[in-house]
Write a protein that holds these residues in place. Structure first.
Motif, mmCIF file in Angstrom:
data_model
loop_
_atom_site.group_PDB
_atom_site.id
_atom_site.type_symbol
_atom_site.label_atom_id
_atom_site.label_comp_id
_atom_site.label_asym_id
_atom_site.label_seq_id
_atom_site.Cartn_x
_atom_site.Cartn_y
_atom_site.Cartn_z
ATOM 1 N N LEU A 144 0.827 -1.210 0.000
ATOM 2 C CA LEU A 144 0.000 0.000 0.000
ATOM 3 C C LEU A 144 0.862 1.262 0.000
ATOM 4 C CD1 LEU A 144 -2.849 -1.049 2.461
ATOM 5 C CD2 LEU A 144 -3.036 -0.696 -0.004
ATOM 6 N N LEU A 145 1.951 1.232 0.747
ATOM 7 C CA LEU A 145 2.869 2.377 0.742
ATOM 8 C C LEU A 145 3.464 2.578 -0.650
ATOM 9 C CD1 LEU A 145 4.863 2.092 4.111
ATOM 10 C CD2 LEU A 145 3.402 3.991 3.410
ATOM 11 N N LYS A 146 3.878 1.483 -1.246
ATOM 12 C CA LYS A 146 4.470 1.556 -2.592
ATOM 13 C C LYS A 146 3.446 2.054 -3.601
ATOM 14 C CE LYS A 146 7.158 -1.170 -5.901
ATOM 15 N NZ LYS A 146 7.750 -2.507 -6.186
ATOM 16 N N LEU A 147 2.206 1.584 -3.466
ATOM 17 C CA LEU A 147 1.137 2.001 -4.366
ATOM 18 C C LEU A 147 0.889 3.508 -4.253
ATOM 19 C CD1 LEU A 147 -0.995 0.884 -6.376
ATOM 20 C CD2 LEU A 147 -2.566 0.718 -4.436
ATOM 21 N N ALA A 148 1.042 4.031 -3.045
ATOM 22 C CA ALA A 148 0.843 5.463 -2.813
ATOM 23 C C ALA A 148 2.067 6.281 -3.203
ATOM 24 C CB ALA A 148 0.503 5.713 -1.342
ATOM 25 N N GLY A 149 3.138 5.585 -3.643
ATOM 26 C CA GLY A 149 4.338 6.285 -4.076
ATOM 27 C C GLY A 149 5.323 6.587 -2.964
ATOM 28 N N TRP A 150 5.128 5.981 -1.788
ATOM 29 C CA TRP A 150 6.005 6.234 -0.642
ATOM 30 C C TRP A 150 7.071 5.152 -0.520
ATOM 31 C CZ3 TRP A 150 5.835 9.963 3.460
ATOM 32 C CH2 TRP A 150 4.919 11.001 3.224
ATOM 33 N N LYS A 151 8.206 5.541 0.050
ATOM 34 C CA LYS A 151 9.286 4.591 0.295
ATOM 35 C C LYS A 151 9.641 4.584 1.780
ATOM 36 C CE LYS A 151 12.651 8.106 -1.124
ATOM 37 N NZ LYS A 151 13.641 8.485 -2.138
ATOM 38 N N ILE A 152 10.224 3.476 2.196
ATOM 39 C CA ILE A 152 10.605 3.306 3.595
ATOM 40 C C ILE A 152 12.051 3.750 3.775
ATOM 41 C CG2 ILE A 152 10.966 1.627 5.440
ATOM 42 C CD1 ILE A 152 8.718 -0.027 4.189
ATOM 43 N N GLY A 153 12.255 4.679 4.707
ATOM 44 C CA GLY A 153 13.590 5.184 4.991
ATOM 45 C C GLY A 153 14.302 4.332 6.032
ATOM 46 N N PRO A 154 15.349 4.868 6.645
ATOM 47 C CA PRO A 154 16.119 4.117 7.645
ATOM 48 C C PRO A 154 15.268 3.751 8.858
ATOM 49 C CG PRO A 154 17.258 6.131 6.965
ATOM 50 C CD PRO A 154 15.882 6.217 6.415
ATOM 51 N N TRP A 155 15.608 2.617 9.453
ATOM 52 C CA TRP A 155 14.950 2.209 10.692
ATOM 53 C C TRP A 155 15.925 1.392 11.510
ATOM 54 C CZ3 TRP A 155 11.222 4.436 12.958
ATOM 55 C CH2 TRP A 155 10.606 3.851 14.058
ATOM 56 N N THR A 156 15.526 1.014 12.721
ATOM 57 C CA THR A 156 16.387 0.210 13.584
ATOM 58 C C THR A 156 15.560 -0.862 14.263
ATOM 59 O OG1 THR A 156 18.017 0.276 15.380
ATOM 60 C CG2 THR A 156 16.090 1.694 15.620
ATOM 61 N N ASP A 157 16.177 -1.981 14.573
ATOM 62 C CA ASP A 157 15.487 -3.092 15.230
ATOM 63 C C ASP A 157 16.028 -3.283 16.644
ATOM 64 O OD1 ASP A 157 13.751 -3.933 13.118
ATOM 65 O OD2 ASP A 157 15.499 -4.754 12.085
ATOM 66 N N ASN A 158 15.434 -4.254 17.315
ATOM 67 C CA ASN A 158 15.919 -4.703 18.628
ATOM 68 C C ASN A 158 15.860 -3.629 19.704
ATOM 69 O OD1 ASN A 158 16.578 -7.236 17.456
ATOM 70 N ND2 ASN A 158 18.515 -6.393 16.718
ATOM 71 N N ILE A 159 14.830 -2.786 19.646
ATOM 72 C CA ILE A 159 14.563 -1.845 20.741
ATOM 73 C C ILE A 159 13.190 -2.207 21.287
ATOM 74 C CG2 ILE A 159 14.215 0.567 21.409
ATOM 75 C CD1 ILE A 159 16.152 1.390 19.269
ATOM 76 N N PRO A 160 13.128 -2.964 22.365
ATOM 77 C CA PRO A 160 11.831 -3.466 22.850
ATOM 78 C C PRO A 160 10.908 -2.378 23.393
ATOM 79 C CG PRO A 160 13.590 -4.055 24.369
ATOM 80 C CD PRO A 160 14.256 -3.493 23.161
#
Length: 262
Positions: free
Chosen positions: A90-106
């Motif tokens: 859905l994000l891609k369909l709307a023309g949006w992209k995912i930027g930087p993120w981080t994992d393992n922060i509970p």
């Protein structure tokens, strides 16, 4: 919750049916137990004891609810993968992209900015679903009545009781203490209109809960949603707030004239 478990039983392929049956039994037993406890308060003639009894009952119910919710999530991993894939699509369909993120922060507080449009909420939810997380957000307790409590609860709403003697900050710190994972999203502008000063509640929640602040952004010019950095509050609020706001200088809001940069 029982309806959600039934949905998983009927429509989620390859789910462990035996364990799911145990969860459904757990839900029904929990319902019976709390109905009984709700009708038999300790110290019926003592208002203080009754109030303490029901406060504990609400805490126990919430704890039990979270436990069952986690069991369902663990069983329905395939459903979560589907939700993740759908959100990305859905994000891609709307023309949006995912930027930087981080994992393992509970546990963390998510500072979401700029906030100048209702679209920010939907884009933020799609983004967070797409990376496999469920962000919570604050909502007035008055909105948590049937059937809206089911809707807001599934969306990630956390009820806030402003009539309580404890502050919203203290209530959220308690939520952080009792949960193993908790991602709380807050828009510091607290309005879609132009706000020269940001509310500091998100900062104090993170500080008192000893949780980092994830600086999330929605850039409508780049059509990108992601994370600027992970910020750890020092206790020097004036300096920290200036630093936090500086990360959003180059971010374009949906309505730029309503976003006050420093």
């Amino acid at each position: 919750m029982f309806t959600e478990a039934l949905f998983c039983k009927l429509f989620v392929i390859d789910i462990d049916q035996e364990k799911l049956e145990q969860v459904m039994t757990h839900i029904l037993n929990m319902q019976d137990e709390f109905i009984k406890r709700g009708s038999r308060p300790d110290g019926k003639d003592n208002k203080i004891l009754v109030k303490e009894y029901y406060n504990k009952l609400k805490v126990d119910l919430r704890t039990e609810f979270d436990s069952i919710e986690q069991e369902l999530e663990d069983l329905c991993k395939k459903r979560e993968r589907m939700k993740k894939s759908l959100s990305k699509a859905l994000l891609k369909l709307a023309g949006w992209k995912i930027g930087p993120w981080t994992d393992n922060i509970p546990k963390c507080v998510i500072c979401v900015a700029p906030h100048t449009s209702n679209w920010d909420f939907f884009l933020g939810k799609l983004f967070y679903n797409s990376i496999g997380y469920n962000a919570k957000f604050l909502i007035k307790k008055e909105w948590f009545f049937f059937p809206f409590n089911l809707i807001f609860g599934r969306l990630g709403g956390v009820p806030v009781d402003r009539k309580k003697n404890t502050s919203v900050t203290d209530q959220m710190v308690q939520e952080f203490e009792r949960r193993t994972t908790f991602h709380l999203a807050i828009t510091p502008e607290a309005t879609r209109k132009r706000a020269q000063e940001w509310k500091k509640g998100f900062y104090y929640i993170a500080l008192n809960a000893h949780a980092p602040i994830l600086l999330a952004y929605l850039d409508y010019e780049k059509k990108e949603v992601g994370l600027k950095t992970v910020f750890y509050p020092t206790g020097n609020i004036e300096e920290d707030m200036h630093t936090i706001r500086s990360y959003y200088r180059e971010v374009t809001a949906r309505h730029p004239e309503q976003f006050a940069n420093i």
